[in-house]
Design an enzyme around this catalytic site. Structure first.
Site, PDB file in Angstrom:
ATOM      1  N   GLY A  72       0.784  -1.222   0.000  1.00  0.00           N
ATOM      2  CA  GLY A  72       0.000   0.000   0.000  1.00  0.00           C
ATOM      3  C   GLY A  72       0.816   1.272   0.000  1.00  0.00           C
ATOM      4  N   ASP A 112       7.062  -5.911  14.225  1.00  0.00           N
ATOM      5  CA  ASP A 112       5.675  -5.680  14.616  1.00  0.00           C
ATOM      6  C   ASP A 112       5.665  -4.408  15.457  1.00  0.00           C
ATOM      7  OD1 ASP A 112       3.163  -5.609  15.799  1.00  0.00           O
ATOM      8  OD2 ASP A 112       3.094  -7.750  16.221  1.00  0.00           O
ATOM      9  N   TYR A 162     -11.626   2.692  14.000  1.00  0.00           N
ATOM     10  CA  TYR A 162     -10.642   3.352  13.133  1.00  0.00           C
ATOM     11  C   TYR A 162     -10.644   4.863  13.354  1.00  0.00           C
ATOM     12  CZ  TYR A 162      -8.077   4.479   8.838  1.00  0.00           C
ATOM     13  OH  TYR A 162      -7.155   4.947   7.926  1.00  0.00           O
ATOM     14  N   THR A 168      -5.296   1.447  -2.550  1.00  0.00           N
ATOM     15  CA  THR A 168      -4.394   0.473  -1.953  1.00  0.00           C
ATOM     16  C   THR A 168      -5.158  -0.803  -1.638  1.00  0.00           C
ATOM     17  OG1 THR A 168      -4.871   1.167   0.320  1.00  0.00           O
ATOM     18  CG2 THR A 168      -3.111   2.357  -0.846  1.00  0.00           C
TER      19      THR A 168
END
Length: 245
Positions: free
Chosen positions: A13, A55, A150, A185
């Site tokens: 992306g 991570d 989000y 993306t």
């Protein structure tokens, strides 16, 4: 200007497009993501690219990744704080608690971890200073429907950007935010797919090529530290942001 940039979420992306753009421009690029094999494929044969499996929710792994980047290239000039996830859609009483926890862990704590590691090294390196560019979102200002997890985490990134911008001033650390709307993306493709599954007659939103985002981040990064893009909104022209909120 060229230098060394660390990019999180660099395997796909916006992160991948930005990493490839910076490599084309002659920068040293440390690419951080969980998918080590993809990072190695992107970096294959490029001496100015460093793939680091990481991570961002693991602070120890983030610290080790920044140590590796500084050890390889000598300093950290820019962080593009980009790693993020878009959890399941739904009303607040419909989404799983695990989706909320995942969003907070990656979109907020992960960005905090990377910013923390970058800030510490920028403050102590010689010459002192650097730049942190946070990937916000249109959702850092106005929400999409059914995106409470989000949206909440992205609103928090605006606060992170402002705090870092203020606290970084004495150390020549600039911090800005790019708020992106509908770059094409894999993440957006997934959102569109979920929307169409829920409603096959739903209108597919306007999108823009992700390369425009990479160019914009490069423009922000190449400014001298005496100048800063505090907030940039870059979006598909016809997407409903003006009029959305």
């Amino acid at each position: 200007m060229t230098g060394t940039i660390v990019i999180t979420g660099a395997s796909a992306g916006i992160g991948r497009a930005t990493a490839e753009r910076f490599l084309q421009a002659g920068w040293n690029v440390a690419l951080l993501a969980r998918r080590d094999e993809v990072l190695k494929e992107i970096c294959h044969g490029c001496p100015t690219a460093l793939p680091v499996a990481c991570d961002v929710t693991d602070l120890g792994a983030v610290e080790a990744a920044f140590d590796a980047a500084a050890g390889r290239f000598g300093r950290i000039d820019v962080l593009f704080n980009n790693a993020g996830v878009f959890p399941e859609s739904g009303l607040i009483d419909e989404i799983a608690p695990e989706s909320w926890s995942s969003a907070v862990a990656v979109n907020l704590t992960g960005m905090f971890n990377a910013a923390r590691a970058a800030f510490a090294r920028m403050r102590r390196q010689e010459p002192q200073g650097g730049r942190i560019i946070n990937n916000g979102s249109i959702s850092a200002h106005v929400p999409r429907p059914n995106s409470v997890a989000y949206t909440t985490t992205k609103h928090a990134i605006t606060g992170l950007t402002k705090s870092l911008s203020l606290d970084g001033r004495p150390y020549d650390i600039a911090c800005g935010q790019i708020d992106i709307g509908n770059a094409r993306t894999e993440l957006l493709e997934d959102v569109i797919e979920r929307t169409l599954e829920a409603d096959p007659l739903a209108e597919v939103p306007p999108t823009m090529d992700v390369s425009h985002v990479a160019d914009a981040v490069l423009n922000m990064a190449e400014l001298p530290l005496s100048a800063n893009v505090q907030f940039m909104t870059l979006m598909a022209t016809k997407m409903p942001y003006i009029g959305r909120g």
